[in-house]
Design a protein around this motif. Structure first.
Motif, PDB file in Angstrom:
ATOM      1  N   ASN A   1       0.821  -1.202   0.000  1.00  0.00           N
ATOM      2  CA  ASN A   1       0.000   0.000   0.000  1.00  0.00           C
ATOM      3  C   ASN A   1       0.863   1.265   0.000  1.00  0.00           C
ATOM      4  N   ARG A   2       0.190   2.407   0.097  1.00  0.00           N
ATOM      5  CA  ARG A   2       0.891   3.694   0.053  1.00  0.00           C
ATOM      6  C   ARG A   2       1.884   3.817   1.199  1.00  0.00           C
ATOM      7  N   ARG A   3       1.497   3.364   2.392  1.00  0.00           N
ATOM      8  CA  ARG A   3       2.389   3.464   3.552  1.00  0.00           C
ATOM      9  C   ARG A   3       3.697   2.715   3.291  1.00  0.00           C
ATOM     10  N   TYR A   4       3.567   1.496   2.831  1.00  0.00           N
ATOM     11  CA  TYR A   4       4.776   0.703   2.555  1.00  0.00           C
ATOM     12  C   TYR A   4       5.592   1.352   1.439  1.00  0.00           C
ATOM     13  N   PHE A   5       4.888   1.851   0.436  1.00  0.00           N
ATOM     14  CA  PHE A   5       5.568   2.469  -0.700  1.00  0.00           C
ATOM     15  C   PHE A   5       6.402   3.663  -0.259  1.00  0.00           C
ATOM     16  N   LEU A   6       5.805   4.547   0.525  1.00  0.00           N
ATOM     17  CA  LEU A   6       6.528   5.747   0.937  1.00  0.00           C
ATOM     18  C   LEU A   6       7.718   5.410   1.838  1.00  0.00           C
ATOM     19  N   GLU A   7       7.557   4.371   2.701  1.00  0.00           N
ATOM     20  CA  GLU A   7       8.658   3.992   3.580  1.00  0.00           C
ATOM     21  C   GLU A   7       9.803   3.337   2.816  1.00  0.00           C
ATOM     22  N   SER A   8       9.460   2.471   1.876  1.00  0.00           N
ATOM     23  CA  SER A   8      10.502   1.732   1.163  1.00  0.00           C
ATOM     24  C   SER A   8      11.078   2.522  -0.005  1.00  0.00           C
ATOM     25  N   PHE A   9      10.291   3.439  -0.568  1.00  0.00           N
ATOM     26  CA  PHE A   9      10.748   4.191  -1.725  1.00  0.00           C
ATOM     27  C   PHE A   9      11.968   5.042  -1.382  1.00  0.00           C
ATOM     28  N   ALA A  10      11.966   5.635  -0.194  1.00  0.00           N
ATOM     29  CA  ALA A  10      13.114   6.451   0.216  1.00  0.00           C
ATOM     30  C   ALA A  10      14.377   5.589   0.290  1.00  0.00           C
ATOM     31  N   ASP A  11      14.261   4.371   0.853  1.00  0.00           N
ATOM     32  CA  ASP A  11      15.419   3.470   0.919  1.00  0.00           C
ATOM     33  C   ASP A  11      15.864   3.058  -0.475  1.00  0.00           C
ATOM     34  N   THR A  12      14.901   2.844  -1.364  1.00  0.00           N
ATOM     35  CA  THR A  12      15.233   2.456  -2.745  1.00  0.00           C
ATOM     36  C   THR A  12      15.999   3.571  -3.450  1.00  0.00           C
ATOM     37  N   ILE A  13      15.581   4.809  -3.217  1.00  0.00           N
ATOM     38  CA  ILE A  13      16.272   5.960  -3.826  1.00  0.00           C
ATOM     39  C   ILE A  13      17.695   6.067  -3.289  1.00  0.00           C
ATOM     40  N   ASP A  14      17.856   5.911  -1.979  1.00  0.00           N
ATOM     41  CA  ASP A  14      19.188   5.980  -1.377  1.00  0.00           C
ATOM     42  C   ASP A  14      20.100   4.897  -1.953  1.00  0.00           C
ATOM     43  N   ALA A  15      19.575   3.667  -2.076  1.00  0.00           N
ATOM     44  CA  ALA A  15      20.373   2.562  -2.608  1.00  0.00           C
ATOM     45  C   ALA A  15      20.758   2.827  -4.060  1.00  0.00           C
TER      46      ALA A  15
ATOM     47  N   ARG B   1      -0.494  -0.394  -4.842  1.00  0.00           N
ATOM     48  CA  ARG B   1      -1.752   0.337  -5.006  1.00  0.00           C
ATOM     49  C   ARG B   1      -1.694   1.521  -4.062  1.00  0.00           C
ATOM     50  N   LEU B   2      -1.709   2.702  -4.631  1.00  0.00           N
ATOM     51  CA  LEU B   2      -1.576   3.917  -3.836  1.00  0.00           C
ATOM     52  C   LEU B   2      -2.893   4.303  -3.172  1.00  0.00           C
ATOM     53  N   GLY B   3      -3.996   3.786  -3.693  1.00  0.00           N
ATOM     54  CA  GLY B   3      -5.304   4.112  -3.138  1.00  0.00           C
ATOM     55  C   GLY B   3      -6.296   4.317  -4.249  1.00  0.00           C
ATOM     56  N   GLY B   4      -7.576   4.025  -3.982  1.00  0.00           N
ATOM     57  CA  GLY B   4      -8.593   4.203  -5.015  1.00  0.00           C
ATOM     58  C   GLY B   4      -8.259   3.405  -6.261  1.00  0.00           C
TER      59      GLY B   4
END
Length: 500
Positions: free
Chosen positions: A343-357, A410-413
């Motif tokens: 979901n969006r929560r997981y996406f926002l938390e993991s996306f930052a780590d993905t960008i850093d990597a 799925r970001l929502g809706g």
């Protein structure tokens, strides 16, 4: 008086026992000093005593012992004991404790002293005894040695040890420690109570029907790797069969038992001659895995080993159930209940780590942002049930079309996103992938007897060109998606907004 108190017995029993033993010892010494009866008669008398009994001289040498003392020390004949000191049978802290107490007695500093020590030998795990020591005096009252009475307190000590271990494991479970840590601790707790035993816990995977490594800290790593992933089934070793039958499987000889036919050479290689496996099952009947004891000798389990196995499987079931519940809670917190996608929560938390990597490795990231066209109309005209089916089908297609390194959410809706790592951004390859993702939305979707036509608008952002934070990249992709919507919901593939 019972030889071994029941679990939970009042520990003041030991104090009463020590006092009574000292009195009995004093009277026996008096009888010996008075010359009542021959040595052989004295030995017969001592053998009738339902306690451990022995005497030592001033040099600490054994001079007399009854049958229970011989059994406790681990010798068959008096000749194997008499004339020898404690260091021939005891060592370490146990020997030091004995020597200190006996020195105090010989020095006349105490009428009686008691001590708890481990047995030097035990065929069924750790053994303990309570010894009460008193001075041995001659007719003139001079100290000529030490007389000791004792009883087996293994049941009580084992109960204490298991209670403490049980409490410690429950505390670890309550604190949410990793399941692997808890299972390793449980295995070590069991092994500490038994002799020539190594234990193993395997976890049952419901989806595959296989048993995966859970905890086996003292088994050879090579062996645990070889059995990791074994299929539950009939005649698949002790554990595979126990999981298949959902009942204990006792194999007394792994080299000859047909259930170990496919594993006999492995068992021989690692010296595992017998294996007794019990399924780990909770009250409702859910299979969590198996608990196994391995012995280096050909034999069946003792009553104690079966009792400890029952305790271990109960604790393991609690730990595994708790871990799976927490895992489900974490999954629900990070995944969309309707589609199963992150979901969006997981996406926002993991996306930052993905960008850093990606920044550290010099890789690029492509973020594709999707929104279904006309989804509100589908809900309004065909109903929310059909709308839910459309979302589930889109999610299924996304899962099937992305690579293992991609992240679909799925970001929502009716909004979805896909993050695609790549070594370099090549326009032709990227457009081909984006077109494939568009097909995920464009293909008709069957909902019962209806066929629903869908399409999606897509916007794209590229790291690091379009930003280096989640917010910046999502804003870029979101703007592109709404720009695409303005160019009408159904577009030709050539009208995909290019990210270059």
């Amino acid at each position: 008086m019972n030889d071994a108190p029941q679990i939970g017995a009042d520990l003041s029993d030991d104090a009463r026992y020590a006092t009574q033993s000292a009195s009995v010892a004093a009277r026996l010494v008096e009888l010996c000093a008075e010359g009542k009866g021959s040595d052989s008669c004295s030995l017969v008398l001592f053998d009738q005593i339902p306690f451990i009994f022995y005497m030592k001289d001033l040099d600490g040498r054994f001079v007399l012992a009854n049958r229970r003392a011989l059994e406790m020390i681990g010798v068959e004949r008096e000749a194997d004991l008499y004339g020898k000191r404690a260091d021939a049978f005891f060592s370490g802290e146990t020997l030091d404790r004995l020597m200190r107490v006996e020195s105090e007695i010989l020095a006349g500093n105490a009428v009686s002293l008691d001590t708890e020590i481990e047995k030097p030998m035990s065929t069924d795990g750790a053994g303990w005894m309570l010894l009460v020591h008193s001075p041995l005096r001659d007719a003139n009252g001079s100290i000529i040695g030490v007389v000791s009475f004792g009883r087996d307190i293994t049941v009580r000590k084992r109960a204490e040890f298991m209670r403490k271990g049980h409490a410690a494991l429950l505390e670890q479970i309550a604190r949410g420690l990793p399941l692997a840590t808890i299972l390793d601790g449980l295995v070590r707790l069991v092994e500490a109570q038994l002799t020539d035993i190594r234990a193993s816990i395997l976890l049952y995977d419901e989806e595959t029907g296989r048993l995966r490594h859970g905890g086996a800290p003292t088994l050879p790593a090579e062996y645990t790797a070889l059995i990791d992933g074994v299929q539950a089934g009939n005649n698949v070793g002790s554990c595979g069969t126990a999981a298949w039958l959902r009942k204990p499987v006792i194999v007394s000889d792994t080299l000859t038992d047909r259930r170990w036919a496919d594993f006999a050479l492995i068992a021989k290689r690692f010296g595992l001659r017998s294996c007794w496996s019990t399924p780990i099952i909770d009250g409702p009947g859910t299979l969590y895995g198996t608990f196994a004891l391995y012995s280096g000798t050909v034999r069946e389990p003792s009553e104690l080993e079966l009792e400890i196995t029952a305790m271990a499987t109960d604790l393991a079931a609690i730990a595994i159930a708790r871990a799976r519940t927490e895992e489900r809670v974490r999954h629900l917190a990070n995944h969309d209940a309707l589609t199963g996608l992150p979901n969006r929560r997981y996406f926002l938390e993991s996306f930052a780590d993905t960008i850093d990597a990606a920044g550290e490795t010099g890789r690029h990231l492509v973020i594709a942002y999707f929104d279904l066209d006309g989804f509100k109309q589908i809900n309004d005209t065909l109903g929310h049930g059909v709308g839910d089916n459309v979302l589930r089908e889109i999610a299924t297609r996304l899962k099937q079309s992305v690579r293992g390194s991609d992240l679909a959410v799925r970001l929502g809706g009716d909004e979805f996103a896909v993050v695609m790592p790549c070594e370099a951004v090549e326009e032709a390859q990227l457009l081909e992938r984006l077109h494939q993702l568009e097909d995920t939305f464009a293909l008709p979707i069957r909902c019962g007897e209806r066929t629903v036509a869908c399409s999606g608008s897509m916007g794209v952002a590229v790291f690091p060109r379009d930003g280096d934070t989640p917010d910046a990249l999502l804003a870029k992709a979101d703007a592109g998606m709404y720009d695409a919507k303005k160019k009408r919901a159904r577009r030709h593939k050539g009208e995909v907004i290019r990210p270059f």
